[in-house]
Each structure stands twice: as structure tokens, then as C-alpha cells.
Design a protein around this motif. Sequence first.
Motif, mmCIF file in Angstrom:
data_model
loop_
_atom_site.group_PDB
_atom_site.id
_atom_site.type_symbol
_atom_site.label_atom_id
_atom_site.label_comp_id
_atom_site.label_asym_id
_atom_site.label_seq_id
_atom_site.Cartn_x
_atom_site.Cartn_y
_atom_site.Cartn_z
ATOM 1 N N THR A 66 -36.428 -79.235 -10.989
ATOM 2 C CA THR A 66 -36.109 -80.652 -10.942
ATOM 3 C C THR A 66 -34.659 -80.827 -11.398
ATOM 4 O O THR A 66 -34.037 -79.887 -11.867
ATOM 5 C CB THR A 66 -37.031 -81.452 -11.889
ATOM 6 N N ILE A 67 -34.147 -82.045 -11.276
ATOM 7 C CA ILE A 67 -32.729 -82.293 -11.537
ATOM 8 C C ILE A 67 -32.321 -82.003 -12.982
ATOM 9 O O ILE A 67 -31.211 -81.547 -13.248
ATOM 10 C CB ILE A 67 -32.345 -83.738 -11.124
ATOM 11 N N ASN A 68 -33.247 -82.216 -13.925
ATOM 12 C CA ASN A 68 -32.897 -82.010 -15.328
ATOM 13 C C ASN A 68 -33.261 -80.624 -15.866
ATOM 14 O O ASN A 68 -33.121 -80.347 -17.049
ATOM 15 C CB ASN A 68 -33.564 -83.070 -16.198
ATOM 16 N N GLN A 69 -33.718 -79.774 -14.955
ATOM 17 C CA GLN A 69 -34.151 -78.459 -15.394
ATOM 18 C C GLN A 69 -32.965 -77.520 -15.559
ATOM 19 O O GLN A 69 -32.030 -77.525 -14.757
ATOM 20 C CB GLN A 69 -35.108 -77.895 -14.357
ATOM 21 N N GLU A 70 -33.018 -76.707 -16.606
ATOM 22 C CA GLU A 70 -31.963 -75.710 -16.807
ATOM 23 C C GLU A 70 -32.243 -74.506 -15.922
ATOM 24 O O GLU A 70 -33.385 -74.102 -15.755
ATOM 25 C CB GLU A 70 -31.942 -75.246 -18.272
#
Length: 370
Positions: free
Chosen positions: A32-36
Amino acid sequence: TGSLTVGELAKKLGKEPSEIIKKLLFLGIMATINQEIELEAIQLIAEEYGVKVEEKIEIDEDQFELIEDHDDPADLTVRPPVVTIMGHVDHGKTTLLDAIRKSKIVAGEAGGITQHIGAYQVVINDKKITFLDTPGHAAFTSMRARGAKVTDITILVVAADDGMMPQTIEAINHAKAANVPIIVAVNKMDKPEANPDRVKQQLAEHGLLPEEWGGDTIYVPVSALKQEGLDELLEMILLVAEVQELKANPNRLAKGTIIESQLDKGRGAVATVLVQNGTLRVGDPIVAGATYGKVRAMVNDRGKRIKEAGPSTPVEITGLNEVPHAGDPFVVFEEERKARVIGEKRALKLRQSELNATSKVTLDDLYKQI
Ligand code: GDP
Ligand code: MG
């Protein structure tokens, strides 16, 4: 270190996050967009856009100097005390160190060769004591000036016939400044002129009030020459160590201090190190002062090759690129390249400061000529 979220990576590449997420899917990574995402994935994605990504290695230099550690209390175990011997010249420091070494090492190992590596360990009542055999005050003060606290206990040797002397007072002041407890070894008790009470009186005036006079300083009468009183002295060391509750964490990468170093024709840079925390192992990537390398071999104070050395163990190592200075801190890194980067950075810094120092001297010299 070296990781970004999908959103951050997209921004850096000037692309839509959805595009990056799609590319990641092709790599088999659902994100997802906020995943590192991991460095490896970042590199693969960036390459597709013609961007080369290199991990920047950032290590807090202050952390490197830190002797205090924040170890999990559950990992802490008792470690042997590290002892230095101080006192006025000719009062018997060397004789005492040799006597302790002889009585405890050679006795147990017939024909055993003891190796002079600048430090040694003895065992008494199944407990170890580490003695630093470094050339007296100079090493102690230079190490302290570098912020390295290596000593847990100081043995102050005072000849019973001579009494307190200038370097005796100096030693007291050093130990006090470093907050290191003192045990007084009243030496040369075999001499007819020996006057231990006078020694106690003199030192009491400098804050070392004997226990038997209501103070808290331990005095042990000894004769280094006749090897008398040594066991009592060692037992007192263990007693003081117990009160200090000296602990370390053997389950981590090693750090400590360089005790001695020299350049050996065949073996290259040879250094005696004191492991102060963690366990040092053959093969470990290591930075010592402004030099680095990989521990090639380790030899203990009995000349025996060993594979690992725990807290408070003195050990001679080879494998450093250059000869470090006595008093330099050393740290082990997980990765060899980290050790190299830090080592090179420090070497550069050192060269720069040396260069500055030289140009200053030249200026001073110029002024002197005028
Ligand atoms: P350092 O300068 O403090 O290292 O002193 P040394 O260990 O070199 O000793 C100086 C001199 O005192 C040497 O001649 C030793 O043999 C002698 N010495 C050391 N300990 C004793 C002792 O317990 N009794 C006697 N009688 N002489 C000692
Ligand atoms: Mg000496």
C-alpha cells in the motif's frame, strides 16, 4: 536505514504511487502507499526508471564513543573486575604484577608459557580478575583523557619502608578523579624498616581512612618479593568487585579499548584489546580508533589461540589495517563495509586534524622567528 514508503519512493522518482504499486506487484510485492519497502525492491524499481540507488550508511559517531550501553537487563551477567596497579616508582608495582601472575598462572600449568600482552587474567575461588599491565600512569591518564574508562579498581602500591611519596599522591588524585575505588597494598613488609602504620597515617590525611580506623579503605600488607599476602589482596579485590556489581552483556557485538599496539614484521598490526562489553570473535569486522579490519586471529594471555573473548577479557588480535593507539575505543560491526566506511571516515578526519596541527606549528614557528 535505507527504507522508504511507497509514497516517498514515488515522490522521489516523480511518479504516481499507483504506478509504483503496479511495478511492485510485478515483483510479487503487495504494497500500500504507506508501506515501507526494502532497499532491494527500491533499487529494482528505481533501475527501471534509470535511477541508481545506493544505500547511504549513516552511523552516529557519538554512539561509537559511548562506553555506557543500554543493554536489556536480562542479558547482563557478572563480569570480572579490571584492575590497574599504581604507585611511586620503585615501590614494587612490577614485582607485584609479576608475583601475582606467577603465583596464579604458571603454578597451574607446568611449563606453561605466559605471554606478555599488556594484560592478564588470574582465577581465584573460581572467579576471574583482569590485571592491566600497561606502563603505569602514562597509559592510565592517556586512556582517561580519551574518555575510556577501563579500570574498575586501582591497587595503590606503597612501600612500607618508604611511605607516601609524590607519585603516591598523584595516583590517589587520578583514581579519585576517575571515581575508581582504591585498595592499598602496603608492600615490602619483609623489610625490617617496614612501618605500615605510618603509611596508613599518611594516606588517611589524603582521604584513605583505613577500615580498622573507622574508614572504608582496605589496606593489605604484602611482600611482592616473598610472594606473601597475595591471596589476601586478590580476595579483597573480589570483595570490592562484588560491591560494585560489575555486569556486561556477552550476547552482543563487542566493544572495548585498545590497551597496547605494535607493528609486527610478520603479523602486521598487533593490538591487545580489552573487551568491555559483548563477545569478540574471530572474523568480526572491527573499527579501532581511525583504523579498521577484520579480526584474523586472537591469542589470550597464555599464548593460546582462541575463537571468542567475552567481557573483561584481554586478548591480542591481528587483522587491523594499521596500528591503533593505546586508549582508542574499538567497536565491532555486523557488516564489514560499515566498519570500512567508518574506519576510512575516521582516518580522513585524523589526517585533516594532523594537517591542521602541522600548519599551526609552522605558523607558531614563523612568529617565533620574528
Ligand atoms: P616499580 O618501579 O614500582 O615497578 O618497582 P619494582 O617492582 O621495579 O621494584 C623496585 C625494587 O624493589 C626492586 O629492586 C624490587 O626487587 C624491590 N621490591 C619490590 N617488592 C619488594 C618487596 O616486597 N620486598 C622487598 N624487600 N623488595 C621489593
Ligand atoms: Mg615498574
